[in-house]
Structure formats: structure tokens, C-alpha cells
Design an enzyme around this catalytic site. Structure first.
Site, PDB file in Angstrom:
ATOM      1  N   LYS A 164      20.414  27.737  -2.761  1.00 41.13           N
ATOM      2  CA  LYS A 164      19.794  28.958  -3.266  1.00 41.13           C
ATOM      3  C   LYS A 164      19.675  28.938  -4.799  1.00 41.13           C
ATOM      4  O   LYS A 164      18.809  29.596  -5.369  1.00 41.13           O
ATOM      5  CB  LYS A 164      20.605  30.182  -2.853  1.00 41.13           C
ATOM      6  CG  LYS A 164      20.898  30.317  -1.369  1.00 41.13           C
ATOM      7  CD  LYS A 164      19.679  30.698  -0.564  1.00 41.13           C
ATOM      8  CE  LYS A 164      19.974  31.195   0.842  1.00 41.13           C
ATOM      9  NZ  LYS A 164      20.627  30.236   1.735  1.00 41.13           N
TER      10      LYS A 164
HETATM   11  C1  PLP Z   1      20.382  29.990   3.120  1.00 40.79           C
HETATM   12  C2  PLP Z   1      20.999  28.769   3.659  1.00 40.79           C
HETATM   13  C3  PLP Z   1      20.401  28.055   4.720  1.00 40.79           C
HETATM   14  C4  PLP Z   1      19.142  28.510   5.410  1.00 40.79           C
HETATM   15  O1  PLP Z   1      18.039  28.506   4.567  1.00 40.79           O
HETATM   16  P1  PLP Z   1      16.700  29.307   4.946  1.00 40.79           P
HETATM   17  O2  PLP Z   1      15.798  29.199   3.780  1.00 40.79           O
HETATM   18  O3  PLP Z   1      17.153  30.726   5.196  1.00 40.79           O
HETATM   19  O4  PLP Z   1      16.142  28.686   6.157  1.00 40.79           O
HETATM   20  C5  PLP Z   1      21.005  26.880   5.115  1.00 40.79           C
HETATM   21  N1  PLP Z   1      22.151  26.442   4.542  1.00 40.79           N
HETATM   22  C6  PLP Z   1      22.761  27.106   3.540  1.00 40.79           C
HETATM   23  C7  PLP Z   1      24.023  26.573   2.966  1.00 40.79           C
HETATM   24  C8  PLP Z   1      22.207  28.294   3.062  1.00 40.79           C
HETATM   25  O5  PLP Z   1      22.810  28.954   2.056  1.00 40.79           O
END
Ligand code: PLP
Length: 464
Positions: free
Chosen positions: A112
Site C-alpha cells: 500500500k
Molecule cells: C491490500 C493487500 C492485499 C490485497 O490487495 P488488493 O489491491 O485489495 O487486491 C494483499 N496483500 C496485502 C498484504 C495487502 O495489504
């Protein structure tokens, strides 16, 4: 470049307005009017370039005149300066033609950060120019909240409120949200689960008077700017492995369908991607839907990969828009079905197009653990449970293909130490910049799962 709503009933916006708005007022998501194209030669010219230079080349056409070239280069430089690896998003080989794309070298140890650090800088520049401020409210199952707080802490023009489900995030995740001391950071522990936090957030956005009054802005994964930032690393990794002269495949551990949608965008722009594989944990609505064309919500089952414990994948709406030839009324109908009945069914044509673009697989809890253990034994790499879901599904889908397969490693193992220790017998340690996380003072407000109570807190504490 203009941005249009997937439901066809909201006015088109510039990049800047789409970024600052988040959700469209007709309930839809913003998407670019057209997909910019990058030619074979332009992709070839990215070889050997820094992450920042590739980011500039890939994102420039989407940004329009929101930022000058010079401004945009500075924004990118500031955003990725806090990543602890010179390559920003490095590749690690874990098998023959099998690679991990490590997305966890940012400040909060999850992917993120790649988008949120960029958004923080873009908001700051755009708001300073407009002389405006905004109130960012986000809901999180753990990783989005800490990444948002890390990106916006201490910024003048922004107050940031994060709703997280009390008692349902890991200690590391909670402490990343509750230990920043800046006055513009507000961590709200809600008595409810993640879906309830997300529902209250939507309620706030749908209260237009409140939305305008506090100048609400959203940075959840529906924000177009987040998806855009994630398109970049498909290019850097594919080029490092030989694109455009050969094709590359990607497997993406998926929850809200944001990260994998970014891969789809890269492909639409002209990156030679062979397969795009959707990897789900036991919450496998996307896998079942891909196979059957019927997307039916079930209860959320807690898993050791909690950031993917999601049943309503908000970004999937962007893909539906393309699958239905960009007809907003068709998307609105499907989304109405989803709200009313908890399910929607694709037309045969749309289901076929979906399967032509994506493969999918699911990985259960025992397989996730076994994969963490195996990768550690074979390579010495400690991977987080989300990344393990990707590795397992990639192997199931690959067969004996010689096309390089890149699995997105979405978080650092130390963010989910209990699951990793249970699988490997070794507890992953936090990197040095976070070694004192458990000694820092926490600050949070416990709130009932109640819209009026939440709105009152946001009104009271945002500095407008
Ligand atoms: C948010 C997240 C995901 C999923 O990502 P999306 O964009 O919602 O599909 C997978 N792994 C981790 C560690 C995350 O923080």
C-alpha cells in the site's frame, strides 16, 4: 485526460479532481476516458532506467495538466525516497523462471505504501496550490490505514481519520496507526468488523452535506490515483525480465481487486503480459466468479492472510465497465443486483471475456502455511501469508510454461509474525526503522459502530 464514472451518471473530471474526490457521486468509480498506449520501442527504452524514471514515463499521460513535468518528477522523487531498497521494488528469484516482486520496502512494510506515499505528495502539492484543506477518512483491515497515516502525518492541508475494526488487526498493524504523535492523525477503533467500518465510510460519503462540510476525501483502493501508482511496477519488473522482447506473467494475491486491476491496465497500455492470475485465500468469491460467471457473496471467514478477507471487491467494478463495453447503465444494474441480492451474474459474453483476460486459483489455510514453510526451506526467503497465497496459486496455474512468472509479494513477513513463525519455527524480526515500535506510546479513540458518533468525532476534530 478526463475521468468518467463507471455508472455513467456523474460529470467527467480532471485527474486532480478525480484524485481529490475518490468516489463519484453516482456511486461509481472514476476511470480514464481512454487507455494511453506505450509502444514497443518506448517500452524497450525503459530498460536500465530507475524506478522513478519509469514511474514518470508510465504515469505522465494519465496526469494531464494537473502537474507540470518538473512538479511531477519532484513528487515521484519525494514519494519513493523513503523506500529502503535502491530498486524500490526489487525482484527476487525463488525458482526456475519464478520470481517474487517485493513490494514491501516502504515505511509500513506493505505494498500500500507504493501508492500512498505518492498520493500524499500529490495531495500536498495540489492542495497548497488551491489553498484548500481536506479531511481524509479511510477504513482499513490493517494495511491501508497505516500506509495512509504514514503518508499524511504532519501534512498541513490534511486531517486523516482511520476506522479500523477494534481487536481485529494485528499488534504491528495497530501500533503503526496508533503511535504517530502528529495532531492531524486520528486512529478510530470501531466496535465492528471491517465490512462495517467500510459501510460507515460509505455512509459518510453518501451524506453529501457532511461530505461538503468537512471536505471529505477518500484514499481507499477505489481512488484512481492509487491504482495508477501500482501500474508502474508491472512495467519495471517486466522490463527487467526481458519485455517487450518476451512476455511475462503475473500472479496477484487479491482482495479488493486493486492491485491486479493495475496489471490489467498495464496490459491495456501495451505491456506484453501473458497471463494475469487472480490468487484468493479461502474467501474465494473472485475465483468462483471467474469460473462460473456468478459472483455470490458469502460470509467473510477469517484467515491468516487477513488483508484479503473481503467479499465485495470494490475495484472489480472498473473491470466490469470494460467487460460491458463501457456502458454505465449495465454496470449500475449489476451493482444494484449486488446490493439487493448479494450476487450478480455476468452475461455469457462478459464471462468469456473475463476468462480470456484472467486465470484464477484459491489457496486454503493449510496450503498457505505449507508454502511459507517450503519457500523458507528451499530459498531462505521469509514470505508473508498473502505472498504465499500467490506463490501457491502461481505454481498450480503455471504448469510447465517457460514464460517467467512474477508473484507479487505484498507485505513483509514481520507484519504477520505469528503466522510466519507457526509455519517456519522462526520469528521474523522488524526492520531497524521499526525496532522500537512496541516501546512507543499509543493513542486511539474507541467508537461505537454508529454513524452519528463517527460523524461527530470527524466534525469536532478536523481543522477546517
Ligand atoms: C491490500 C493487500 C492485499 C490485497 O490487495 P488488493 O489491491 O485489495 O487486491 C494483499 N496483500 C496485502 C498484504 C495487502 O495489504
Amino acid at each position: 485526460m478526463r475521468y468518467i464514472s463507471t455508472r455513467g451518471q456523474a460529470p467527467s473530471l480532471s485527474f486532480e479532481d478525480a484524485m481529490l474526490t475518490g468516489l463519484a457521486r453516482d456511486g461509481g468509480l472514476y476511470v480514464p476516458e481512454t487507455w494511453p498506449q506505450i509502444s514497443h520501442d518506448e517500452i524497450a527504452a525503459l530498460a536500465g532506467k530507475s524506478y522513478e524514471d519509469v514511474a514518470f514515463a508510465v504515469m505522465r499521460p494519465f496526469v494531464g495538466d494537473t502537474f507540470s513535468d518538473d512538479e511531477f518528477r519532484k513528487i515521484i522523487k519525494a514519494a519513493y525516497g523513503r523506500f529502503r531498497h535502491a530498486a524500490r521494488v526489487p525482484l527476487v528469484q525463488i525458482g526456475s523462471n519464478e520470481f517474487l516482486m517485493e513490494l514491501h520496502h516502504g515505511p509500513t512494510l506493505a505494498f500500500k505504501d507504493v501508492a500512498m506515499q505518492l498520493i500524499g505528495q500529490m495531495f500536498e502539492v495540489a492542495l497548497a496550490r488551491r489553498g484548500e484543506r481536506v479531511t481524509i477518512v479511510g477504513a482499513t483491515s490493517g494495511d491501508t490505514g497505516s500506509a495512509a497515516i504514514e503518508a499524511f502525518r504532519g501534512l498541513d492541508a490534511v486531517d486523516v481519520f482511520i476506522l479500523f475494526p477494534h481487536g481485529r488487526v494485528s499488534d504491528v498493524q495497530r501500533r503503526q496507526m496508533t503511535t504517530p504523535a502528529e495532531a492531524n492523525v486520528h486512529a478510530l477503533a470501531v466496535d465492528g468488523d471491517f465490512d462495517e467500518c467500510q459501510a460507515r465510510l460509505k455512509d459518510m460519503f453518501n451524506d453529501f452535506a457532511f461530505r461538503d462540510d468537512v471536505r471529505l476525501a477518500g484514499v481507499n483502493s477505489i481512488n484512481w490515483a492509487r491504482v495508477l501508482a501500482q501500474v508502474v511496477y508491472y512495467f519495471t519488473s517486466a522490463v527487467a525480465l526481458g519485455a517487450p522482447h518476451r512476455k511475462i506473467s503475473f500472479t496477484v494475491p487479491t482482495g479488493n481487486f486493486g492491485d491486479i486491476f493495475a496489471g490489467y491496465v498495464a496490459k491495456r497500455m501495451g505491456l506484453p503480459i501473458d497471463r494475469l492470475v487472480v490468487a484468493t485465500n479461502r474467501n474465494d468469491i473472485l475465483h468462483r466468479g471467474l469460473q462460473s460467471g456468478v459472483f455470490a457473496k458469502e460470509g467473510v471467514a477469517p484467515s491468516i492472510s487477513p488483508s484479503m478477507d473481503i467479499q465485495v471487491s470494490s475495484n472489480f467494478e472498473r473491470l466490469l465497465f470494460d467487460l460491458y463495453d463501457r456502458e454505465g447503465s449495465a454496470v449500475a444494474q449489476l451493482m444494484d443486483d449486488q446490493s439487493a441480492k448479494g450476487s450478480f451474474t455476468l452475461s455469457q459474453g462478459a464471462a468469456e471475456r473475463l476468462r480470456a483476460e484472467f486465470d484464477s486459483g484459491r489457496c486454503d489455510e493449510a496450503e498457505t502455511s505449507a508454502t511459507i514453510k517450503r519457500v523458507y526451506a528451499e530459498t531462505g526467503e521469509m514470505i508473508c501469508p498473502h505472498s504465499a497465497v500467490g506463490v501457491k496459486v502461481a505454481q498450480d496455474c503455471r504448469g510447465d510454461s517457460v514464460v517467467p512468472m512474477v508473484v507479487l509479494a505484498t507485505a513483509h513477513a514481520a507484519k504477520f509474525p505469528d503466522a510466519v513463525e507457526a509455519a517456519t519455527g522462526t520469528r521474523p524480526g522488524l526492520p531497524p526503522h521499526m525496532a522500537d515500535l512496541f516501546d512507543r506510546a499509543e493513542r486511539q479513540t474507541r467508537v461505537a459502530n454508529d454513524l452519528a458518533a463517527l460523524k461527530a468525532i470527524v466534525r469536532e476534530r478536523s481543522r477546517r
